[in-house]
Design an enzyme around this catalytic site. Sequence first.
Site, PDB file in Angstrom:
ATOM      1  N   LYS A   1       0.847  -1.190   0.000  1.00 35.70           N
ATOM      2  CA  LYS A   1       0.000   0.000   0.000  1.00 35.70           C
ATOM      3  C   LYS A   1       0.881   1.238   0.000  1.00 35.70           C
ATOM      4  O   LYS A   1       1.187   1.826   1.049  1.00 35.70           O
ATOM      5  CB  LYS A   1      -0.933  -0.010   1.214  1.00 35.70           C
ATOM      6  CG  LYS A   1      -2.164   0.861   0.992  1.00 35.70           C
ATOM      7  CD  LYS A   1      -2.988   0.332  -0.163  1.00 35.70           C
ATOM      8  CE  LYS A   1      -4.056   1.311  -0.605  1.00 35.70           C
ATOM      9  NZ  LYS A   1      -4.673   0.907  -1.851  1.00 35.70           N
TER      10      LYS A   1
ATOM     11  N   SER B   1      -8.125  -0.258  -5.758  1.00 36.21           N
ATOM     12  CA  SER B   1      -8.509   0.072  -4.384  1.00 36.21           C
ATOM     13  C   SER B   1     -10.021   0.283  -4.285  1.00 36.21           C
ATOM     14  O   SER B   1     -10.784  -0.634  -4.549  1.00 36.21           O
ATOM     15  CB  SER B   1      -7.738   1.291  -3.884  1.00 36.21           C
ATOM     16  OG  SER B   1      -6.457   0.918  -3.443  1.00 36.21           O
TER      17      SER B   1
END
Length: 616
Positions: A207, A407
């Site tokens: 991430k 995402s």
Amino acid sequence: MRTLWRIISSPFRWAWRLLNFIREFILNLFLIFIIVICVGIYLQVHRSAPEPGKGALLVDLTGVVVEKPSMNNKFRQIGRELLGASSNRLQENSLFDLVNLLRAAKEDQNITGLVLSLKDFAGADPTSLQYIGKALREFRDSGKPIFAVGDSYNQSQYFLASFANKIFLTPQGAVDLHGLATNNLYYKSLLDKLKVNTHIFRVGTYKSAVEPFLRDDMSPAARDADSRWLGQIWAHYLDTVAANRQITPQQLFPGAPAMLADLKAVDGDTAQFALHNKWVDTVASRYAIETELTKTFGWNKQKKAINAVSMYDYQMQKPSEKGEQIAVIFADGAIIDGPETPGSVGGDTTAGQIRDARLDPHIKAIVFRINSPGGSVSASELIRSELEAARESGKPVVVSMGGMAASGGYWISTPANYIIAAPSTLTGSIGIFGVINTFEDTLGSIGVHTDGVSTSPLADLSVTKALPPEFSQMMQLNIENGYKNFITLVGKARNKTPEEVDKIAQGHVWIGSDAKTNGLVDQLGDFDDAVAKAAELAKLKQYHLNWYIEEPSLIDLVLSQTSASIYARLPATIQAWLPAPSGQIAALFSAQPGLLTNLNDPQNRYAYCLSCGDIQ
């Protein structure tokens, strides 16, 4: 006394009359301007189309190609004619309108070929380029020729030009093939100097969206992951262009050392370099190119040009509206809470559109077109739940992924009956993070301090104070819970266990072809495939598309076109210090998304892919 008073008050009376005159003059000018605009729009809408003649369709594409322009094409055309906006490279073109136009021209007997004049084409994402290329290939396969003409070609321009039967280049021109790169700004040193404390809460090894606040460079994990998908996108580019030019990818792009040697061999002549490498077919002057095009399309004495009609003036027939409807709803941009703004996906707006389609008895299926790096978790969940309700109502939902559906963009994909991604789509990036900045040290350095009393540590939250440890722990637990919810949703949608999803999640970005292998999408394809699948699932034999795109108001048109005109006429040095006109923000959004200013999740939780939107 009265005389003295008149002498004293006289300047004030004249000043007041002058102000009234100026006010009325400005209002009258504005009224006249509005009347002219309205009359112009009326004449534009009701004017008769010129009698078509045989000739070429001039694809003089200007500006960027986006999936959902901030201004409807018809209104932008009117604005261009009435207001004379010259901000070509800021103009937005609808991907789907362009493809429909090319397909209409293919069937039009008066259109005998295409001329690609792409000097003002600023670019599009790889998936959009592939879709336009598909329409160009269909046109060429119909037997009508395509010619590309230009003084130079950048990579996006050259990709489209490669579909031409013949590519022309002027003697001083060049073809700029250099590869792809991603670049982000990193702020750690700046934040340290400003004594800003950045509190990061995240889940996911890959991430990388929070790295700009933690580092001054890219982490090895993020570098490896981005290198993988960026290399695959470049390979798709080379394979497509090489096939169009009937050479190998290695011949098309042998690498920087070999290209440097070849350029030295022709004494730095970039046009001859392009010719020798078979990037173009002919190097010739504009006069010579025009002469050759005249042999194919003829000469218009009145226009003093070849027989051709600009794509912006081409009148194509409206598509049939027979049969049932398939709704096309867009999620184009970062996902935010509240209503839609230019360059963003408003959770309330998009959920409302899905709800309208669900409740409309004429809508039999939904194609949800996603081109988003994600954003707010709460807004993503609002959209996802409404899409799930549409599916449970019996209306098939097919997700069509554009350049990116990562995402939060993948979060909102999960309720679909079927997911279709392009081979170059960026998706996955399944992970969540939170960012909170506090400024207690910054303020302390200049002698400003905050103090007070509270009934509990959780009540004592302020950007001017350090975060209470209890709040930080609760925030991290909230992020971890959000991640568990994310992988659970994905697992349920893709028939996987949360553990199986976790192995391909952790914020890892996947290209479409890898996402298919990992089971995150059902099929590789484009928008056409998504529409066909929706019709199949809804068992529709005859249908038409209902595009959920809001029409701009007259004020929107005037303000957008006027600001664009003024902006375009400013010197470049001044433009650099000013924000782009509001209608163009969507096109520029991907350059460096405003992570803290654009996103507004009420719990500071984000499912967002920072690197997905910055390919150069």
